[in-house]
Design an enzyme around this catalytic site. Sequence first.
Site, PDB file in Angstrom:
ATOM      1  N   SER A 174       0.816  -1.209   0.000  1.00 33.01           N
ATOM      2  CA  SER A 174       0.000   0.000   0.000  1.00 33.01           C
ATOM      3  C   SER A 174       0.855   1.267   0.000  1.00 33.01           C
ATOM      4  CB  SER A 174      -0.923  -0.001   1.221  1.00 33.01           C
ATOM      5  OG  SER A 174      -1.812  -1.106   1.176  1.00 33.01           O
ATOM      6  N   GLU A 454      -5.252  -3.596  -5.771  1.00 34.07           N
ATOM      7  CA  GLU A 454      -5.624  -2.266  -6.252  1.00 34.07           C
ATOM      8  C   GLU A 454      -5.953  -1.355  -5.069  1.00 34.07           C
ATOM      9  OE1 GLU A 454      -5.304  -1.202  -9.296  1.00 34.07           O
ATOM     10  OE2 GLU A 454      -4.699  -3.160 -10.017  1.00 34.07           O
TER      11      GLU A 454
END
Length: 712
Positions: A174, A454
Amino acid sequence: MTEVVDRPTGKGPRPAKQTRASALPSSSQHGKAQPAVDVAALGEQLLGRWASIRRQARQLAKSPELHKTEGLTHTDHRSRTFGQLKFLVDNEAVHRAFPAALGGSDDHGGNIAGFEELVTADPSLQIKAGVQWGLFGSAVMHLGTEEHHAKWLPGIMNLDIPGCFAMTETGHGSDVASIATTATYDAQTQEFVVHTPFRAAWKDYIGNAAIDGLGAVVFAQLVTKGVNHGVHAFYVDLRDPATKEFLPGIGGEDDGVKGGLNGIDNGRLHFTNVRIPRTNLLNRYGNVDADGTYTSMIASPGRRFFTMLGTLVQGRVSLDGAAVAASKIALKAAIQYATERRQFNASSHTDEEVLLDYQRHQRRLFTRLATTYAAGFAHEQLLQKFDDVFSGAHDTDEDRQDLETLAAALKPLSTWHALDTLQECREACGGAGFLIENRFASLRADLDVYATFEGDNTVLLQLVAKRLLADYAKEFRNVDFGVLARYVVGQATGAAIHRTGLRQVAQFVADTGSVQKAALALRDEEGQRALLTDRVQTMVADVGSALKGAGRLPQDKGAALFNQHQNELIDAAQAHAELLQWEAFTEALRDVADPGTKTVLTWLRDLFGLSLIEKNLAWYLMNGRLSMQRGRTVGEYINRLLTKIRPHAVDLVDAFGYGPEHVRAAIATGAEKARQDEAREYLRAERASGQSPVEEKVLLARTAAAARTPRS
């Protein structure tokens, strides 16, 4: 469509407009005409702006060549999926977003609309196609220039260059800004030297890396003249096209078997002083001249970084839509089965009950059906926003920030909801739901990773929360603290406006006098909006007040203070995203022309809104937004809505527009109805023959009754 069998409400003639067995009779016990759903019109609305492209994609998704074959080894599944990519190319299904000059159609929204439908065929295919064209190809297109487009996009489009999107590292997922792979410029040779300095910097979980990828867009820290200019994207050749062996200095590993999506060859990549030409820097937002001088149209390194990553938001947009599609498939199968499967004869000595007539079964499925509708309408708004930005129709910095925030808000909710819905539908179908032939378990395994790629869902919601706090601070920078804490402005008029960064949401407390008073209209649109909006405003205001002045603290103390309130922040972001879904559902109702359909959808919207209130009832009670007495009525209202929605359940899932070739669940084919009808006919005939054996409990009852009867 299979007829629903012998429900208690199934008496009387059907309205001419209604063609489904799920409809109410034309008159109720009160003599009033009941609403009916115009399935065709509702289905058209659900298809949205890109209806023709969705139809094309669904027609393609019917092809057996694209369907997942259960039970394959991961090796065979990978081979099949790569072959399916070629099938997509041959059927011109993957080029919509690419430039018209190269054979595309510059249709960004339509591209996503068609792409997300592939999840109905095989999620591995959808994601592998997304890696090839939605990540690898899009990175070249959006981060590169016309020179890069001409050089690489034709091969990417026709699959001559299968490729990777190499951003995530073993040590950083992330936190992209902290990735450790470097690309250091050598002015003497006019080359970048791409290097992986330690094991945690290996690129990991990369689709197409294990076997198929010939090239990659590699994200690395750009270093030139001794200055690190942050993360940039570079085109790197990985393998020899003839031998498929890694090129010198490049190595990798296979990630192996995963919990799902085993048609994708995820793997790891590492680089040892790999030299690439200076022109392989995808330099739309940052360039290095021959002498090593760095230039960028965006002066701020932070803004430049987020601009580059923002061009790749389509991954989150497409996952949001694919998760909604998977939820629709699951609900179509589970609700159809529940109208046919019978268990227990609670209200009849002879006939067992249809599962969908049980209140708890309705609770399990209808609340998730309502959420799926809300998520679907919200996705359509997200897709419109995405197309506006990428088509250039509305492409300001603020538009891009709004798109980023909206995608970060909706993707977590829809992907978590899909996993929850698939599991609940699986359980609602009993042991049959666990069979792979009915797809619940398979789809859930494949979609599991949607919650973390994602953008990890929790991290995305924190991004949303920070945006809410920023807008909160901006809106109330000059407001006195007492008013700030109440999140109310314009006291003279009593209007309270909340800047969300995505829209201005009116606070209806002032219009109704109080939230408690608004709660008297729980079932009304404004009452629900008041409660849902006030919760978001209050949560953001509470955290904003707690963090007031944090920016002036030393870094460690500021971070510690933020961490103390991280959970409340993420809860506020989720409440905000739920409000966006509710608003999208409400706005969609305005476009429904048919009165019957509008009535049923309003019930469904109310079910969604009241379910959110019920889920957070403790908050509403603790914060005085609902009285204890009023809180008790929420569940009662929900139960009444379940009864109203019950006759329309099949219509509502049929409106999704997915046929048997998309659902592909044996329990949704009518086979259960045939079995139940066979059993009921057998028992009827047995009873009519007079030859059926007497049940022991009946015999005992007769014996006991005879013993009590005095003899004459």
